[in-house]
Design an enzyme around this catalytic site. Structure first.
Site, PDB file in Angstrom:
ATOM      1  N   HIS A 130       0.835  -1.205   0.000  1.00 36.03           N
ATOM      2  CA  HIS A 130       0.000   0.000   0.000  1.00 36.03           C
ATOM      3  C   HIS A 130       0.875   1.263   0.000  1.00 36.03           C
ATOM      4  O   HIS A 130       0.614   2.209  -0.743  1.00 36.03           O
ATOM      5  CB  HIS A 130      -0.899   0.044   1.245  1.00 36.03           C
TER       6      HIS A 130
ATOM      7  N   LYS B 100     -18.600  -6.029   7.147  1.00 38.80           N
ATOM      8  CA  LYS B 100     -17.345  -6.772   7.339  1.00 38.80           C
ATOM      9  C   LYS B 100     -16.844  -6.539   8.753  1.00 38.80           C
ATOM     10  O   LYS B 100     -17.036  -5.465   9.307  1.00 38.80           O
ATOM     11  CB  LYS B 100     -16.278  -6.261   6.361  1.00 38.80           C
TER      12      LYS B 100
ATOM     13  N   ARG C  77      -1.329  -6.096  -8.582  1.00 46.54           N
ATOM     14  CA  ARG C  77      -0.098  -6.868  -8.351  1.00 46.54           C
ATOM     15  C   ARG C  77       0.160  -7.875  -9.463  1.00 46.54           C
ATOM     16  O   ARG C  77       1.274  -8.307  -9.686  1.00 46.54           O
ATOM     17  CB  ARG C  77      -0.185  -7.596  -7.010  1.00 46.54           C
TER      18      ARG C  77
ATOM     19  N   SER D  11      -2.699  -7.862   2.715  1.00 44.99           N
ATOM     20  CA  SER D  11      -3.126  -7.719   4.119  1.00 44.99           C
ATOM     21  C   SER D  11      -3.543  -9.062   4.689  1.00 44.99           C
ATOM     22  O   SER D  11      -3.307  -9.355   5.864  1.00 44.99           O
ATOM     23  CB  SER D  11      -4.298  -6.731   4.212  1.00 44.99           C
TER      24      SER D  11
HETATM   25  O1  PNS Z   1      -8.621  -3.015  -0.074  1.00 47.71           O
HETATM   26  P1  PNS Z   1      -9.826  -3.579  -0.753  1.00 47.71           P
HETATM   27  O2  PNS Z   1     -10.657  -4.385   0.233  1.00 47.71           O
HETATM   28  O3  PNS Z   1      -9.482  -4.360  -1.990  1.00 47.71           O
HETATM   29  O4  PNS Z   1     -10.717  -2.306  -1.229  1.00 47.71           O
HETATM   30  C1  PNS Z   1     -11.983  -2.503  -1.812  1.00 47.71           C
HETATM   31  C2  PNS Z   1     -12.739  -1.157  -1.934  1.00 47.71           C
HETATM   32  C3  PNS Z   1     -12.829  -0.482  -0.570  1.00 47.71           C
HETATM   33  C4  PNS Z   1     -11.994  -0.246  -2.865  1.00 47.71           C
HETATM   34  C5  PNS Z   1     -14.146  -1.474  -2.515  1.00 47.71           C
HETATM   35  O5  PNS Z   1     -14.723  -2.499  -1.779  1.00 47.71           O
HETATM   36  C6  PNS Z   1     -15.078  -0.263  -2.498  1.00 47.71           C
HETATM   37  O6  PNS Z   1     -14.843   0.706  -3.181  1.00 47.71           O
HETATM   38  N1  PNS Z   1     -16.144  -0.317  -1.677  1.00 47.71           N
HETATM   39  C7  PNS Z   1     -17.074   0.773  -1.531  1.00 47.71           C
HETATM   40  C8  PNS Z   1     -18.484   0.374  -1.947  1.00 47.71           C
HETATM   41  C9  PNS Z   1     -18.689   0.586  -3.422  1.00 47.71           C
HETATM   42  O7  PNS Z   1     -18.566   1.687  -3.927  1.00 47.71           O
HETATM   43  N2  PNS Z   1     -19.005  -0.514  -4.137  1.00 47.71           N
HETATM   44  C10 PNS Z   1     -19.206  -0.496  -5.563  1.00 47.71           C
HETATM   45  C11 PNS Z   1     -17.890  -0.300  -6.296  1.00 47.71           C
HETATM   46  S1  PNS Z   1     -17.553  -1.552  -7.397  1.00 47.71           S
END
Ligand code: PNS
Length: 171
Positions: free
Chosen positions: A20, A44, A93, A131
């Site tokens: 990150h 979550k 990645r 993570s």
């Molecule tokens: O670190 P992560 O868990 O891969 O991040 C995922 C994240 C937070 C970027 C994604 O889950 C997100 O943007 N969630 C917010 C809800 C949302 O907007 N969902 C629709 C987008 S596809």
């Protein structure tokens, strides 16, 4: 600054890793303002609290004037609108990440047509870090040195060892 280019780097950061941090530094050199945005997801159960993750990120990033850390809930596309951001940054990645990321990028553009997603690849030295693996290693008492920023290493080890279940002890 007139019309600063504002980017958001969203994620769960549970916990923040050197992967990150690598993406944060790359994005910070590309945009006028970078908002590192931590999702508060009520469905979550994260290992680290929102406050802990925000504090870990701030400590790891240090004083960078144009980078700030916030938490958000709800849709990322809407949050981006409230921050006048035109770019979402995501780290990719490898091939395994790409299909999911492409789907998310397309969905966010569907929800907010002013948003584009920029994919950055991390340095190969940190591209294996996630993570999930950091949590696994720390929960089993392994060292996370070289996987997470120095500033968060002790906090991760402490938190994960505190949560170790007795059934993980060898008899
Ligand atoms: O670190 P992560 O868990 O891969 O991040 C995922 C994240 C937070 C970027 C994604 O889950 C997100 O943007 N969630 C917010 C809800 C949302 O907007 N969902 C629709 C987008 S596809």
């Amino acid at each position: 600054m007139a019309n600063p280019r504002i980017a958001i780097f969203p994620g769960s950061f549970d916990p923040p890793t050197l992967g990150h941090l690598d993406i944060i530094h790359r994005a910070a050199s590309l945009f006028d303002v970078l908002i590192v945005a931590l999702l508060e997801n009520p469905s979550k159960q994260p290992t680290f609290t929102t406050a802990d993750r925000v504090a870990m990120l701030r400590k790891a990033i240090g004083p960078l004037d144009h980078v700030r850390v916030e938490s958000f809930h709800g849709l990322l596309a809407e949050y981006a609108r409230t921050r006048q951001a035109s770019v979402i940054v995501r780290g990719v990645r490898g091939g395994a990440d790409l299909e999911y990321e492409r789907q998310m990028a397309d969905t966010n553009r569907h929800l907010n047509s002013t948003i584009d997603t920029v994919f950055l690849t991390p340095s190969p030295a940190v591209a294996h870090i996630s993570s999930t693996l950091v949590r696994d290693i720390a929960s089993l008492g392994g060292s996370v040195h070289g996987l997470v920023p120095d500033a968060v290493e002790a906090a991760v080890a402490e938190r994960m060892l505190a949560g170790r279940s007795p059934r993980t002890q060898q008899v």
